[in-house]
Design a protein around this motif. Structure first.
Motif, mmCIF file in Angstrom:
data_model
loop_
_atom_site.group_PDB
_atom_site.id
_atom_site.type_symbol
_atom_site.label_atom_id
_atom_site.label_comp_id
_atom_site.label_asym_id
_atom_site.label_seq_id
_atom_site.Cartn_x
_atom_site.Cartn_y
_atom_site.Cartn_z
ATOM 1 N N LEU A 1 -2.845 4.903 -2.045
ATOM 2 C CA LEU A 1 -3.560 5.783 -1.128
ATOM 3 C C LEU A 1 -3.019 7.196 -1.274
ATOM 4 O O LEU A 1 -1.844 7.391 -1.591
ATOM 5 C CB LEU A 1 -3.387 5.326 0.325
ATOM 6 C CG LEU A 1 -4.052 4.019 0.746
ATOM 7 C CD1 LEU A 1 -3.807 3.771 2.229
ATOM 8 C CD2 LEU A 1 -5.551 4.042 0.464
ATOM 9 N N SER B 1 1.663 5.766 5.065
ATOM 10 C CA SER B 1 1.497 4.498 5.781
ATOM 11 C C SER B 1 0.514 4.614 6.947
ATOM 12 O O SER B 1 0.050 3.602 7.474
ATOM 13 C CB SER B 1 2.848 4.005 6.310
ATOM 14 O OG SER B 1 3.265 4.768 7.424
ATOM 15 N N VAL C 1 0.871 -1.175 0.000
ATOM 16 C CA VAL C 1 0.000 0.000 0.000
ATOM 17 C C VAL C 1 0.906 1.222 0.000
ATOM 18 O O VAL C 1 1.689 1.425 0.930
ATOM 19 C CB VAL C 1 -0.931 0.020 1.225
ATOM 20 C CG1 VAL C 1 -1.804 1.271 1.204
ATOM 21 C CG2 VAL C 1 -1.799 -1.234 1.254
ATOM 22 N N ASN D 1 4.177 3.690 -6.228
ATOM 23 C CA ASN D 1 3.596 2.740 -7.172
ATOM 24 C C ASN D 1 4.288 2.789 -8.528
ATOM 25 O O ASN D 1 4.376 1.770 -9.222
ATOM 26 C CB ASN D 1 2.105 3.029 -7.341
ATOM 27 C CG ASN D 1 1.389 1.942 -8.110
ATOM 28 O OD1 ASN D 1 1.297 0.804 -7.663
ATOM 29 N ND2 ASN D 1 0.878 2.279 -9.282
ATOM 30 N N SER E 1 -0.500 -4.185 -5.485
ATOM 31 C CA SER E 1 -0.348 -2.904 -4.802
ATOM 32 C C SER E 1 -1.633 -2.089 -4.865
ATOM 33 O O SER E 1 -2.428 -2.215 -5.796
ATOM 34 C CB SER E 1 0.808 -2.099 -5.405
ATOM 35 O OG SER E 1 0.547 -1.765 -6.751
ATOM 36 N N TYR E 2 -1.802 -1.255 -3.838
ATOM 37 C CA TYR E 2 -2.902 -0.301 -3.774
ATOM 38 C C TYR E 2 -2.317 1.095 -3.593
ATOM 39 O O TYR E 2 -1.262 1.259 -2.977
ATOM 40 C CB TYR E 2 -3.826 -0.601 -2.591
ATOM 41 C CG TYR E 2 -4.717 -1.805 -2.764
ATOM 42 C CD1 TYR E 2 -5.970 -1.690 -3.355
ATOM 43 C CD2 TYR E 2 -4.314 -3.054 -2.311
ATOM 44 C CE1 TYR E 2 -6.802 -2.795 -3.497
ATOM 45 C CE2 TYR E 2 -5.129 -4.166 -2.448
ATOM 46 C CZ TYR E 2 -6.376 -4.031 -3.041
ATOM 47 O OH TYR E 2 -7.193 -5.132 -3.178
ATOM 48 N N ILE F 1 -3.460 2.933 6.604
ATOM 49 C CA ILE F 1 -3.554 1.468 6.639
ATOM 50 C C ILE F 1 -3.067 0.936 7.985
ATOM 51 O O ILE F 1 -3.609 -0.039 8.520
ATOM 52 C CB ILE F 1 -2.761 0.843 5.465
ATOM 53 C CG1 ILE F 1 -3.200 -0.605 5.229
ATOM 54 C CG2 ILE F 1 -1.274 0.944 5.665
ATOM 55 C CD1 ILE F 1 -4.493 -0.746 4.488
ATOM 56 N N SER G 1 -8.720 2.104 3.331
ATOM 57 C CA SER G 1 -7.937 1.080 4.024
ATOM 58 C C SER G 1 -8.838 0.020 4.641
ATOM 59 O O SER G 1 -8.498 -1.172 4.655
ATOM 60 C CB SER G 1 -7.069 1.728 5.109
ATOM 61 O OG SER G 1 -6.114 2.600 4.540
ATOM 62 N N SER H 1 -8.557 8.041 3.017
ATOM 63 C CA SER H 1 -7.632 6.914 2.909
ATOM 64 C C SER H 1 -7.894 5.868 3.992
ATOM 65 O O SER H 1 -7.659 4.676 3.777
ATOM 66 C CB SER H 1 -6.185 7.405 2.989
ATOM 67 O OG SER H 1 -5.862 8.186 1.852
ATOM 68 N N ILE I 1 -9.749 -2.253 1.859
ATOM 69 C CA ILE I 1 -8.601 -3.084 1.470
ATOM 70 C C ILE I 1 -8.404 -4.232 2.455
ATOM 71 O O ILE I 1 -8.253 -5.399 2.061
ATOM 72 C CB ILE I 1 -7.318 -2.228 1.388
ATOM 73 C CG1 ILE I 1 -7.409 -1.243 0.221
ATOM 74 C CG2 ILE I 1 -6.081 -3.118 1.221
ATOM 75 C CD1 ILE I 1 -6.298 -0.201 0.206
#
Length: 225
Positions: free
Chosen positions: A34, A81, A14, A20, A31-32, A84, A61, A57, A64
């Protein structure tokens, strides 16, 4: 990441758009993306927008984690980070956070209250809550050794000639672009030959390069991409 693949773990990443772009062509993991940004040092409108992105987000999350059902969350700090990692609490998932700096970042400082373990590159001496020190594990840098040991310059035993690597956070700290060139010039004036590799923000790149060229300092100046 390689360590987890070697152990045959399924890895889900993530990250943001920048991260990404580095892995989107890899077929090894899913992968995701955010979107989140720091609300600090901004005017009221931008601060509100940053909090909205963080809230959005967190909602993403939740979706996800509900769909992917991971066994462990590993957070590396920063506002990307945070959503999530924070959401792991709702699902009662174990959270491990990693801090690469000597000063504990804002996101990791908040997350340390419910993380199972706190991994440190080096012992954090500032901004670290005393009550969570029993969670600390000093593990060193998690960068690949080939990256740590890489240098575009030839190794030289001359102690008066050395190279410096300057990394200022994920996008290059603006203050480094202002202070570091002057400091490097001061070191050069003491009789040392300097080779500088410096990360910077995009609008400082040309001025930093011009400064080093003016003072005949060998340099490689790059922006985060």
């Amino acid at each position: 990441m390689k360590h987890f693949f070697d152990k045959e773990y399924k890895v889900l990443l993530v990250t943001d758009n920048r991260g990404n772009n580095l892995v989107k062509n890899s077929s090894e993991f899913k992968s995701y993306i955010l979107s989140a940004g720091t609300p600090t040092n901004k005017n009221l409108l931008k601060k509100f927008f940053s909090y909205f992105l963080i809230f959005y987000s967190i909602i993403r999350s939740i979706i996800i984690l509900k769909n992917e059902k991971p066994d462990l969350i590993l957070g590396f700090g920063g506002y990307v980070s945070f959503p999530i990692s924070f959401t792991s609490k709702f699902f009662n998932l174990p959270l491990i956070i990693y801090e690469n700096n000597m000063v504990l970042g804002r996101a990791n400082k908040y997350l340390s209250s419910f993380s199972k373990k706190i991994l440190l590159a080096k012992k954090a001496t500032k901004n670290f809550p005393e009550k969570y020190k029993n969670k600390i594990y000093e593990v060193g840098s998690i960068l690949n050794k080939n990256i740590i040991n890489y240098s575009p310059f030839e190794e030289n035993e001359n102690k008066e000639k050395f190279s410096i690597l300057v990394l200022g956070g994920s996008q290059g700290a603006e203050i480094f672009g202002t202070v570091i060139p002057t400091v490097v010039k001061m070191i050069q004036d003491e009789g040392y030959e300097i080779e500088i590799n410096q990360q910077c923000i995009i609008n400082q790149k040309n001025s930093i390069i011009d400064f080093y060229k003016k003072h005949n300092i060998k340099n490689y100046v790059f922006e985060f991409d």
